[in-house]
Enzyme design. Structure first.
Site, PDB file in Angstrom:
ATOM      1  N   HIS A 313      42.716  36.889  35.638  1.00 30.68           N
ATOM      2  CA  HIS A 313      41.772  35.905  36.063  1.00 30.68           C
ATOM      3  C   HIS A 313      41.809  36.211  37.600  1.00 30.68           C
ATOM      4  CE1 HIS A 313      39.695  32.423  37.864  1.00 30.68           C
ATOM      5  NE2 HIS A 313      39.266  32.330  36.579  1.00 30.68           N
ATOM      6  N   ASP A 371      38.362  32.125  28.213  1.00 26.68           N
ATOM      7  CA  ASP A 371      37.659  32.928  27.112  1.00 26.68           C
ATOM      8  C   ASP A 371      38.373  33.316  25.949  1.00 26.68           C
ATOM      9  OD1 ASP A 371      35.328  32.614  28.337  1.00 26.68           O
ATOM     10  OD2 ASP A 371      35.576  34.132  29.963  1.00 26.68           O
TER      11      ASP A 371
HETATM   12  N1  ACO Z   1      43.875  43.869  31.036  1.00 24.66           N
HETATM   13  C1  ACO Z   1      44.675  44.828  31.485  1.00 24.66           C
HETATM   14  N2  ACO Z   1      44.897  44.996  32.807  1.00 24.66           N
HETATM   15  C2  ACO Z   1      44.283  43.873  33.682  1.00 24.66           C
HETATM   16  C3  ACO Z   1      43.401  43.015  32.934  1.00 24.66           C
HETATM   17  C4  ACO Z   1      43.003  43.008  31.683  1.00 24.66           C
HETATM   18  N3  ACO Z   1      42.237  41.961  31.393  1.00 24.66           N
HETATM   19  N4  ACO Z   1      42.979  42.399  34.177  1.00 24.66           N
HETATM   20  C5  ACO Z   1      43.490  42.762  35.247  1.00 24.66           C
HETATM   21  N5  ACO Z   1      44.341  43.758  34.878  1.00 24.66           N
HETATM   22  C6  ACO Z   1      45.042  44.875  35.940  1.00 24.66           C
HETATM   23  C7  ACO Z   1      44.174  45.498  36.697  1.00 24.66           C
HETATM   24  O1  ACO Z   1      44.104  46.961  36.251  1.00 24.66           O
HETATM   25  C8  ACO Z   1      44.804  45.933  38.110  1.00 24.66           C
HETATM   26  O2  ACO Z   1      45.886  46.827  37.999  1.00 24.66           O
HETATM   27  P1  ACO Z   1      46.456  47.397  39.193  1.00 24.66           P
HETATM   28  O3  ACO Z   1      47.010  46.430  40.162  1.00 24.66           O
HETATM   29  O4  ACO Z   1      47.562  48.469  38.855  1.00 24.66           O
HETATM   30  O5  ACO Z   1      45.170  48.194  39.708  1.00 24.66           O
HETATM   31  C9  ACO Z   1      45.330  44.356  38.148  1.00 24.66           C
HETATM   32  O6  ACO Z   1      45.689  43.708  36.954  1.00 24.66           O
HETATM   33  C10 ACO Z   1      44.445  43.419  38.809  1.00 24.66           C
HETATM   34  O7  ACO Z   1      43.324  43.290  38.439  1.00 24.66           O
HETATM   35  P2  ACO Z   1      42.006  43.364  39.217  1.00 24.66           P
HETATM   36  O8  ACO Z   1      40.678  43.701  38.517  1.00 24.66           O
HETATM   37  O9  ACO Z   1      42.141  43.755  40.608  1.00 24.66           O
HETATM   38  O10 ACO Z   1      42.020  41.533  39.423  1.00 24.66           O
HETATM   39  P3  ACO Z   1      40.645  40.786  39.682  1.00 24.66           P
HETATM   40  O11 ACO Z   1      40.917  39.629  40.271  1.00 24.66           O
HETATM   41  O12 ACO Z   1      39.823  41.595  40.559  1.00 24.66           O
HETATM   42  O13 ACO Z   1      40.029  40.708  38.336  1.00 24.66           O
HETATM   43  C11 ACO Z   1      39.336  39.801  36.347  1.00 24.66           C
HETATM   44  C12 ACO Z   1      39.886  39.744  37.561  1.00 24.66           C
HETATM   45  C13 ACO Z   1      37.775  40.133  36.484  1.00 24.66           C
HETATM   46  C14 ACO Z   1      39.139  38.521  35.588  1.00 24.66           C
HETATM   47  C15 ACO Z   1      39.997  40.821  35.323  1.00 24.66           C
HETATM   48  O14 ACO Z   1      41.409  40.218  35.126  1.00 24.66           O
HETATM   49  C16 ACO Z   1      39.481  41.325  34.045  1.00 24.66           C
HETATM   50  O15 ACO Z   1      38.754  42.191  34.032  1.00 24.66           O
HETATM   51  N6  ACO Z   1      39.756  40.355  32.834  1.00 24.66           N
HETATM   52  C17 ACO Z   1      39.042  40.730  31.698  1.00 24.66           C
HETATM   53  C18 ACO Z   1      37.721  40.033  31.595  1.00 24.66           C
HETATM   54  C19 ACO Z   1      37.887  38.276  31.517  1.00 24.66           C
HETATM   55  O16 ACO Z   1      38.477  38.155  30.661  1.00 24.66           O
HETATM   56  N7  ACO Z   1      37.204  37.886  32.403  1.00 24.66           N
HETATM   57  C20 ACO Z   1      37.017  36.478  32.294  1.00 24.66           C
HETATM   58  C21 ACO Z   1      37.318  35.794  33.435  1.00 24.66           C
HETATM   59  S1  ACO Z   1      37.501  34.144  33.389  1.00 24.66           S
HETATM   60  C22 ACO Z   1      35.856  33.546  33.342  1.00 24.66           C
HETATM   61  O17 ACO Z   1      34.996  34.092  34.202  1.00 24.66           O
HETATM   62  C23 ACO Z   1      35.332  32.277  32.655  1.00 24.66           C
END
Ligand code: ACO
Length: 437
Positions: A313, A371
């Protein structure tokens, strides 16, 4: 840039650019990080603030919702989400979000009546649905039909009239379940079921989705209560992508129905509201516990393009407090429906256990979000995956509306107009087609 915070009333941060130093006020909220007011940055330095994804940018001041992502805390008007989910109901939370305080008995009665009296749609709107293909995604239908509300309810589109704003807010909260249930009924080829004002918000939604004209339908109170709790958990979440979309659309003076339609479009994306659908699809794809290590490996491999859906998140760097309540609700629903050994629940629980012990997820502070368990719960209740984000939209409508109203009533509000770092071609002369190389 340095931030100097003496105990005076107006601390300042100073920034030096190109040999010039400017002072910018540091503003404090009631809780949470301070903000540096960079409003004069461009005027005084000629520079813009660059922050793609708004990771360090506060776009407004708000009294509605507070999140402490490190502590895993979510407050609505100061009340913790777990207390609201356990002790309140969705309509009371709607009142709280809209008005700032919990309602007393007469206020609650009046609000409940106002919502239940506005559940029906203008009859002509039902014809809209037949214009869509039967296999249309219900979120596509939601974007269209909610946007069309402004073509039917002209008497509540004047954003400068406080009474019209209140009517629009109540109409949106009241009619959204009807629009959503009709989108579902249309997709399965069943007749629309009209709302029943004697049922509470969630029970009425269940009957509009699952009743058919040829048989009696009794709402299971345990399921209605669980759905009500799911609605509470999704009601608002500070300045997330769809809420910011609603605020940005509303900042131009667009009417509330159009703004909420914009919010629905944004919510649909898999990184936001579409994640519950994606999470359930992922759990189904994994299928059995023995395949989990393969998927954990894939999630850690940057080249795979795969992420664990329902994990991570932008704000929570701790367990999402909503996910805890959702997990409990999931167990309650499965118990009430007599579903034992649901394979996807077993996969989800084992996946969570392994991920929470894995260095990659621990170091990046990736925890289950709301989720992760909501899909299993909603599917058990009887909703197909395409409806998951629609239910999210039904619940989030109150948050969008409360934030939209707050923005319109904020004297600091101006049209939202970000700037950019231009990296395209500099000025060049037009060359006629025949003379181009
Ligand atoms: N699985 C594996 N790796 C992940 C995940 C994941 N679900 N989420 C983040 N990471 C990693 C990224 O690859 C990144 O790694 P790095 O630093 O080595 O490059 C690091 O963790 C940070 O991730 P970002 O994408 O920069 O974080 P951001 O805050 O932009 O994204 C998000 C947050 C979009 C929710 C992300 O965690 C994601 O895509 N999760 C899966 C989708 C999801 O469950 N979304 C629901 C959110 S809750 C809602 O909207 C109700």
């Amino acid at each position: 840039m340095s931030s100097d915070k003496p105990s005076t009333a107006s601390p300042m941060a100073n920034l030096s650019v190109g040999g010039k130093t400017i002072d910018m006020p540091v503003r404090s909220g009631t809780v949470g990080p301070d903000v540096i007011d960079v409003g004069r940055l461009y005027k005084e330095t000629g520079c813009f603030n660059y922050d793609p994804g708004f990771t360090s940018t506060a776009n407004c001041s708000s009294k509605i919702t507070y999140i402490d992502g490190d502590a895993g805390m979510l407050l609505h008007r100061g009340y913790p989400i777990d207390q609201l989910a356990e002790q309140s109901n969705f309509l009371e939370v709607c009142f709280l979000l809209l008005n700032g305080e919990l309602p007393n008995e007469p206020e609650y009665e009046e609000f409940q009546l106002a919502i239940t009296r506005h559940t029906m749609l203008h009859e002509q709107m039902t014809r809209f649905y037949t214009g869509f293909r039967r296999d249309a995604h219900p979120m596509a239908v939601m974007c269209g039909v909610v946007g069309a509300l402004s073509a039917f309810y002209h008497d509540s589109t004047d954003i400068n009239d406080p009474e019209q704003r209140t009517i629009a807010a109540r109409r949106l909260i009241a009619k959204m379940p009807t629009i959503a249930a009709m989108a579902y009924k249309y997709s399965v080829g069943q007749p629309f079921i009209y709302p029943r004002n004697d049922l509470d918000f969630s029970a009425n939604f269940l009957q509009m989705c699952f009743a058919v004209p040829c048989a009696p339908y009794t709402v299971d109170p345990v399921i209605a209560r669980a759905l009500d709790r799911i609605f509470i958990l999704h009601a608002d979440h500070e300045q997330n992508a769809s809420t910011s979309t609603v605020r940005l659309a509303g900042s131009s003076g667009a009417n509330p129905f159009a703004c909420i339609a914009a919010g629905i479009a944004c919510l649909w994306g898999p990184a936001h509201g579409g994640a519950n659908e994606a999470a359930l699809n992922m759990l189904s794809e994994i299928g059995t516990v023995d395949r989990i290590p393969e998927y954990i490996k894939k999630a850690k491999d940057k080249t795979s393009g795969f992420r664990l859906m329902g994990f991570g998140h932008r704000v929570y760097k701790n367990y999402d407090p909503r996910a805890k309540v959702m997990q409990k609700t999931c167990h309650e629903v499965l118990d009430a429906l007599g579903i034992r050994n649901e394979p996807l629940l077993q996969v989800a629980m084992e996946l969570e256990r392994i991920a929470l012990e894995d260095d990659y997820f621990v170091e990046k502070k990736l925890y289950p979000n709301i989720d992760f368990y909501s899909g299993i719960t909603l599917r058990a209740i009887g909703f197909p995956v395409e409806m998951f984000t629609v239910l999210f939209a039904v619940a989030r409508t109150v948050g969008w509306v409360a934030q939209w109203k707050e923005m319109i009533e904020d004297p600091e509000q101006r049209i939202g107009r970000p700037r950019q770092l231009y990296i395209g071609a500099p000025v060049r002369d037009y060359v006629p087609r025949g003379q181009r190389g």
